[in-house]
Design a protein around this motif. Structure first.
Motif, short mmCIF file in Angstrom:
data_model
loop_
_atom_site.label_atom_id
_atom_site.label_comp_id
_atom_site.label_asym_id
_atom_site.label_seq_id
_atom_site.Cartn_x
_atom_site.Cartn_y
_atom_site.Cartn_z
N ALA A 48 71.06 -41.53 80.90
CA ALA A 48 72.51 -40.97 81.00
C ALA A 48 73.61 -41.82 80.83
CB ALA A 48 72.62 -40.33 82.33
N MET A 49 74.75 -41.53 80.65
CA MET A 49 75.85 -42.38 80.48
C MET A 49 77.03 -41.93 81.07
SD MET A 49 75.49 -43.47 76.27
CE MET A 49 77.07 -44.33 76.45
N ILE A 50 77.70 -42.97 81.60
CA ILE A 50 79.17 -42.49 82.09
C ILE A 50 80.22 -43.33 81.39
CG2 ILE A 50 80.81 -42.78 84.24
CD1 ILE A 50 78.16 -42.80 86.02
N VAL A 51 81.22 -42.52 80.62
CA VAL A 51 82.16 -43.26 79.80
C VAL A 51 83.38 -42.93 80.17
CG1 VAL A 51 82.70 -43.53 77.47
CG2 VAL A 51 80.31 -42.91 77.88
N ASP A 52 84.14 -44.07 80.49
CA ASP A 52 85.75 -43.82 80.56
C ASP A 52 86.23 -43.67 79.25
OD1 ASP A 52 88.05 -44.02 81.79
OD2 ASP A 52 88.13 -46.19 81.37
N ARG A 53 87.23 -42.49 79.50
CA ARG A 53 87.96 -42.12 78.21
C ARG A 53 88.78 -43.32 77.63
NH1 ARG A 53 90.97 -36.51 76.84
NH2 ARG A 53 91.51 -37.28 74.94
N LEU A 54 89.58 -43.96 78.42
CA LEU A 54 90.83 -45.08 77.82
C LEU A 54 89.87 -46.37 77.93
CD1 LEU A 54 93.81 -43.61 79.35
CD2 LEU A 54 92.87 -43.12 77.25
N LEU A 55 89.37 -46.96 76.89
CA LEU A 55 88.74 -48.20 77.03
C LEU A 55 89.51 -48.98 75.80
CD1 LEU A 55 85.04 -46.94 76.72
CD2 LEU A 55 86.25 -48.11 78.57
N PRO A 56 89.57 -50.27 76.28
CA PRO A 56 89.90 -51.39 74.96
C PRO A 56 89.11 -51.27 73.96
CG PRO A 56 88.98 -52.70 77.02
CD PRO A 56 88.85 -51.13 77.28
N GLY A 57 89.86 -51.24 72.56
CA GLY A 57 89.12 -51.50 71.37
C GLY A 57 88.75 -50.00 70.96
N VAL A 58 87.31 -49.58 71.11
CA VAL A 58 86.96 -48.41 70.53
C VAL A 58 87.09 -47.51 72.08
CG1 VAL A 58 85.08 -46.94 69.71
CG2 VAL A 58 85.41 -49.20 69.03
N ASP A 59 87.85 -46.42 71.81
CA ASP A 59 87.96 -45.68 73.12
C ASP A 59 86.69 -44.99 73.45
OD1 ASP A 59 87.99 -43.48 71.50
OD2 ASP A 59 90.02 -42.66 71.87
N GLY A 60 86.72 -44.12 74.57
CA GLY A 60 85.52 -43.68 75.19
C GLY A 60 84.95 -42.46 74.37
N LEU A 61 86.05 -41.62 73.66
CA LEU A 61 85.50 -40.39 73.11
C LEU A 61 85.10 -40.86 71.40
CD1 LEU A 61 88.27 -37.76 73.77
CD2 LEU A 61 86.11 -38.43 74.82
N GLY A 62 85.80 -42.03 71.12
CA GLY A 62 85.11 -42.80 69.91
C GLY A 62 83.59 -43.29 69.95
N VAL A 63 83.42 -43.73 71.14
CA VAL A 63 82.05 -44.09 71.59
C VAL A 63 80.98 -42.97 71.32
CG1 VAL A 63 80.54 -45.01 73.34
CG2 VAL A 63 82.55 -46.19 72.95
N ILE A 64 81.52 -41.81 72.00
CA ILE A 64 80.76 -40.55 72.03
C ILE A 64 80.37 -40.03 70.66
CG2 ILE A 64 80.33 -38.35 73.11
CD1 ILE A 64 82.13 -39.44 75.53
N GLU A 65 81.46 -40.01 69.81
CA GLU A 65 81.25 -39.57 68.53
C GLU A 65 80.60 -40.34 67.86
OE1 GLU A 65 85.34 -39.39 67.61
OE2 GLU A 65 85.78 -37.49 68.52
N SER A 66 80.45 -41.59 68.00
CA SER A 66 79.65 -42.65 67.25
C SER A 66 78.27 -42.37 67.60
CB SER A 66 80.24 -44.09 67.22
OG SER A 66 81.35 -44.23 67.00
N LEU A 67 77.88 -42.02 68.69
CA LEU A 67 76.61 -42.05 69.10
C LEU A 67 75.97 -40.64 68.96
CD1 LEU A 67 76.92 -43.27 73.02
CD2 LEU A 67 75.84 -44.35 71.02
N ARG A 68 76.89 -39.59 68.74
CA ARG A 68 76.38 -38.36 68.31
C ARG A 68 76.15 -38.25 66.68
NH1 ARG A 68 74.96 -37.81 73.14
NH2 ARG A 68 76.43 -36.61 74.32
N ARG A 69 76.99 -39.08 66.05
CA ARG A 69 76.85 -39.22 64.57
C ARG A 69 75.26 -39.89 64.42
NH1 ARG A 69 82.43 -40.42 64.31
NH2 ARG A 69 81.87 -42.54 64.14
N ASP A 70 74.90 -40.80 65.19
CA ASP A 70 73.72 -41.52 65.10
C ASP A 70 72.42 -40.73 65.64
OD1 ASP A 70 74.91 -43.76 64.13
OD2 ASP A 70 74.78 -44.60 65.98
#
Length: 240
Positions: A48-70
């Motif tokens: 499982a993952m816990i992801v803060d929405r507002l992150l430096p660089g790639v934001d949290g939602l960008g992280v999640i979207e990248s993982l879902r594309r993978d």
């Protein structure tokens, strides 16, 4: 032991979360930014993952979207100081599985992670079985014994929710939030109308009832019938 990846740029908060999860038997890996989090998610394959929405660089939602594309379907809890309805909807539509607004109680975060892990295990099932009732999640078909049960999409979703929780009291509030995705509880008989139709389909003429109305409380799907006197004591009814 279940592995949790925490992506959070606030080191003090990350330390608190890691300690709380550790006390409940989780192994926690921490990443302080989105790029590091992406690398760890791909290499560690956490439960499982816990992801803060507002992150430096790639934001949290960008992280999640990248993982879902993978095609990584790891359950994700989104943390955010943004608590508006549109913010929560955006987080969920970006691939998050749950959304928790800051500030929060640590015990709630732990409970939500535990729920996500249970849900993830449940979702791997393709056929649900409760007594004589069977639901095929791939073919989107239902049957009771040898009888086919024809369901509309909302009825299918309602029955799936109940079959994942047999013998449990399901309140109207729970059903509205989890089957209809309401973020509030409106004054409506929507649940009762759909439940009435579902009961007519699941409990055919001459068959032992499986769906019961608990007066003033909600509904329950039972694998086996109870004796009439027990039903009366519990306030249960299979009236249609």
């Amino acid at each position: 032991m279940k592995k949790v990846l925490l992506i959070e740029d606030d080191s003090e908060l990350a330390e608190q979360i890691a300690a709380g999860l550790g006390d409940h038997g989780f192994v926690v890996d921490w990443a302080s930014n989105g790029l590091e989090g992406l690398d760890k998610a791909r290499s560690l394959r956490p439960d499982a993952m816990i992801v803060d929405r507002l992150l430096p660089g790639v934001d949290g939602l960008g992280v999640i979207e990248s993982l879902r594309r993978d095609q990584l379907q790891t359950p994700v809890l989104v943390l955010s100081g943004l608590g508006g309805v549109e913010d929560r909807v955006h987080g969920l539509r970006s691939g998050g599985d749950d959304y928790l607004t800051k500030p929060f109680a640590l015990i709630e975060l732990v409970a939500r992670i535990e729920a996500l892990l249970r849900r993830g295990a449940d979702m791997r099932q393709t056929i649900l079985q409760v007594g004589a009732l069977e639901l095929d999640l791939i073919e989107r078909t239902a049957k009771r014994s040898d009888r086919e049960v024809t369901l509309l999409p909302r009825e299918f979703r309602l029955l799936e929710y109940m079959m994942r929780r047999p013998e449990q009291l399901l309140t109207r509030e729970m059903l509205l939030k989890n089957v209809w995705n309401y973020s509030f509880v409106p004054a409506t008989n929507l649940v009762d109308v759909h439940m009435g139709r579902l009961r007519h389909k699941v409990d055919g003429p001459g068959e032992t009832p499986m769906i019961y109305n608990i007066r003033g409380a909600g509904f329950i799907l039972r694998e086996t019938a109870s004796r009439p006197d027990v039903l009366a004591m519990r306030g249960l009814s299979h009236r249609r």
